[in-house]
Design a protein around this motif. Structure first.
Motif, mmCIF file in Angstrom:
data_model
loop_
_atom_site.group_PDB
_atom_site.id
_atom_site.type_symbol
_atom_site.label_atom_id
_atom_site.label_comp_id
_atom_site.label_asym_id
_atom_site.label_seq_id
_atom_site.Cartn_x
_atom_site.Cartn_y
_atom_site.Cartn_z
ATOM 1 N N ARG A 168 12.549 14.152 -6.551
ATOM 2 C CA ARG A 168 12.126 15.174 -5.171
ATOM 3 C C ARG A 168 13.050 16.300 -5.035
ATOM 4 O O ARG A 168 13.569 17.471 -4.087
ATOM 5 C CB ARG A 168 13.406 13.715 -3.929
ATOM 6 N N LYS A 188 12.509 21.636 -6.047
ATOM 7 C CA LYS A 188 12.036 22.869 -4.785
ATOM 8 C C LYS A 188 10.875 24.338 -5.123
ATOM 9 O O LYS A 188 10.902 24.833 -4.516
ATOM 10 C CB LYS A 188 13.455 23.124 -5.164
ATOM 11 N N GLU A 228 7.451 22.609 -5.368
ATOM 12 C CA GLU A 228 6.754 23.162 -3.766
ATOM 13 C C GLU A 228 7.609 23.640 -2.813
ATOM 14 O O GLU A 228 7.476 24.446 -1.818
ATOM 15 C CB GLU A 228 7.551 21.455 -3.248
ATOM 16 N N ASP A 229 7.851 25.046 -3.187
ATOM 17 C CA ASP A 229 7.964 26.535 -2.734
ATOM 18 C C ASP A 229 8.787 25.854 -1.653
ATOM 19 O O ASP A 229 8.936 26.432 -0.287
ATOM 20 C CB ASP A 229 7.141 27.176 -2.164
ATOM 21 N N LEU A 230 10.425 25.139 -1.867
ATOM 22 C CA LEU A 230 10.768 24.006 -0.811
ATOM 23 C C LEU A 230 12.141 26.009 -0.419
ATOM 24 O O LEU A 230 12.851 26.792 -1.158
ATOM 25 C CB LEU A 230 11.843 23.866 -0.799
ATOM 26 N N SER A 231 12.935 26.090 1.242
ATOM 27 C CA SER A 231 13.256 26.961 1.423
ATOM 28 C C SER A 231 15.160 26.233 1.127
ATOM 29 O O SER A 231 15.143 24.838 0.348
ATOM 30 C CB SER A 231 13.970 26.713 2.577
ATOM 31 N N TRP A 232 15.519 26.805 0.681
ATOM 32 C CA TRP A 232 16.933 26.726 0.661
ATOM 33 C C TRP A 232 17.663 25.579 1.420
ATOM 34 O O TRP A 232 18.138 24.144 0.504
ATOM 35 C CB TRP A 232 19.020 27.336 0.560
ATOM 36 N N HIS A 264 15.830 23.295 2.580
ATOM 37 C CA HIS A 264 14.988 21.786 2.941
ATOM 38 C C HIS A 264 15.522 21.458 1.770
ATOM 39 O O HIS A 264 15.494 20.609 1.990
ATOM 40 C CB HIS A 264 13.230 22.464 3.133
ATOM 41 N N TRP A 265 15.783 21.854 0.590
ATOM 42 C CA TRP A 265 16.206 20.891 -0.527
ATOM 43 C C TRP A 265 17.992 20.940 -0.199
ATOM 44 O O TRP A 265 17.907 20.009 -1.218
ATOM 45 C CB TRP A 265 15.898 22.529 -1.931
ATOM 46 N N ARG A 299 19.199 20.202 1.935
ATOM 47 C CA ARG A 299 18.732 18.518 2.763
ATOM 48 C C ARG A 299 18.422 17.369 1.837
ATOM 49 O O ARG A 299 18.900 16.327 1.327
ATOM 50 C CB ARG A 299 17.996 18.494 3.966
ATOM 51 N N ARG A 300 17.584 17.408 0.860
ATOM 52 C CA ARG A 300 17.250 16.965 -0.381
ATOM 53 C C ARG A 300 18.551 16.450 -1.499
ATOM 54 O O ARG A 300 18.588 15.116 -1.912
ATOM 55 C CB ARG A 300 15.829 17.068 -1.038
#
Length: 247
Positions: A166, A172, A175-179, A181-182, A184-185
């Motif tokens: 995750r 990151k 899943e092409d997560l923004s900075w 969003h990542w 928060r993980r």
């Protein structure tokens, strides 16, 4: 010995260089090859030999491995072939390197040793945890400067999954997560680790540490101090050489 060779074996690349032990830094610019796929023992040994031979090296070699290592034997293998499990990695790699003396150490433990000796953890007491974010999440735990080896905290369960599935940088990217969003993980993961170990300091390593300003300011609610690794993605190489030299 002033110089010892360090090699960092990862899920995507194998990189290495001679290390100046007095300075705690690379003595020459590192050389990198892609990790073969599948990353079987024989194939990875070939990649390590290619990196070492690039420098014409003929002395001791420290090599990191992404998994649990006890007495130079592989006990678990993360992001490489499971055929590694049970292999005497020091013997295999030493044979491939023409009989050079080889020491094998968990990759995150090696990075942690370097950061505690010459980097962000230098002189720090209490509980310090280095976390390397990359293909997976590696961990190195230190208590008053002493390593607790093979902690593998990237495999802690978080929301029903291995945490690294995750919160790694691979997750990151996949899943092409923004900075944000990542971040928060990562924050949820750090909160979980903090609940278990109550460290005074988190050191964030791996290649993403070069971009610490993109995500560390977004992490909230963690009591421990959080800092980027100073040696960044060279920590594994430097630490592997230090371990091989008995430092």
């Amino acid at each position: 010995m002033r110089n010892v060779f360090g090699v960092d074996v990862g899920g995507s690349g194998i990189k290495g260089a001679p290390v100046d032990l007095e300075r705690g830094d690379l003595a020459q610019e590192r050389h990198k090859v892609l990790t073969p796929q599948p990353a079987t023992p024989d194939a990875v040994a070939g990649g390590v030999a290619e990196v070492v031979s690039h420098f014409g090296w003929s002395g001791p070699v420290g090599i990191t491995f992404p998994g649990v290592i006890t007495a130079n034997t592989v006990r678990t293998a993360a992001n490489v072939s499971k055929k590694w499990v049970g292999v005497d990695a020091a013997r295999l790699l030493g044979d491939r390197l023409g009989g050079l003396p080889v020491t094998v150490v968990n990759d995150a433990d090696a990075a942690g040793v370097a950061e505690m000796r010459v980097g962000a953890g230098k002189g720090r007491k209490g509980t310090v945890i280095l976390l390397t974010f990359g293909t997976g999440i590696g961990s190195a735990v230190f208590v008053d400067g002493h390593l607790v080896p093979n902690t593998e905290l990237g495999h802690l369960e978080l929301h029903g999954h291995d945490a690294e599935k995750r919160a790694s940088t691979l997750a990151k990217e996949d899943e092409d997560l923004s900075w944000s969003h990542w971040a928060r993980r990562v924050q949820k993961y750090l909160a979980h680790v903090e609940m278990l170990f109550s460290p005074e300091l988190f050191i964030i390593g791996g290649g993403v540490s070069r971009k610490a300003d993109k995500f560390l300011p977004l992490i909230e609610g963690i009591e421990a101090e959080i800092v980027p690794a100073q040696l960044q993605n060279n920590a594994g190489i430097v630490g592997a050489a230090m371990v091989a030299a008995g430092r």
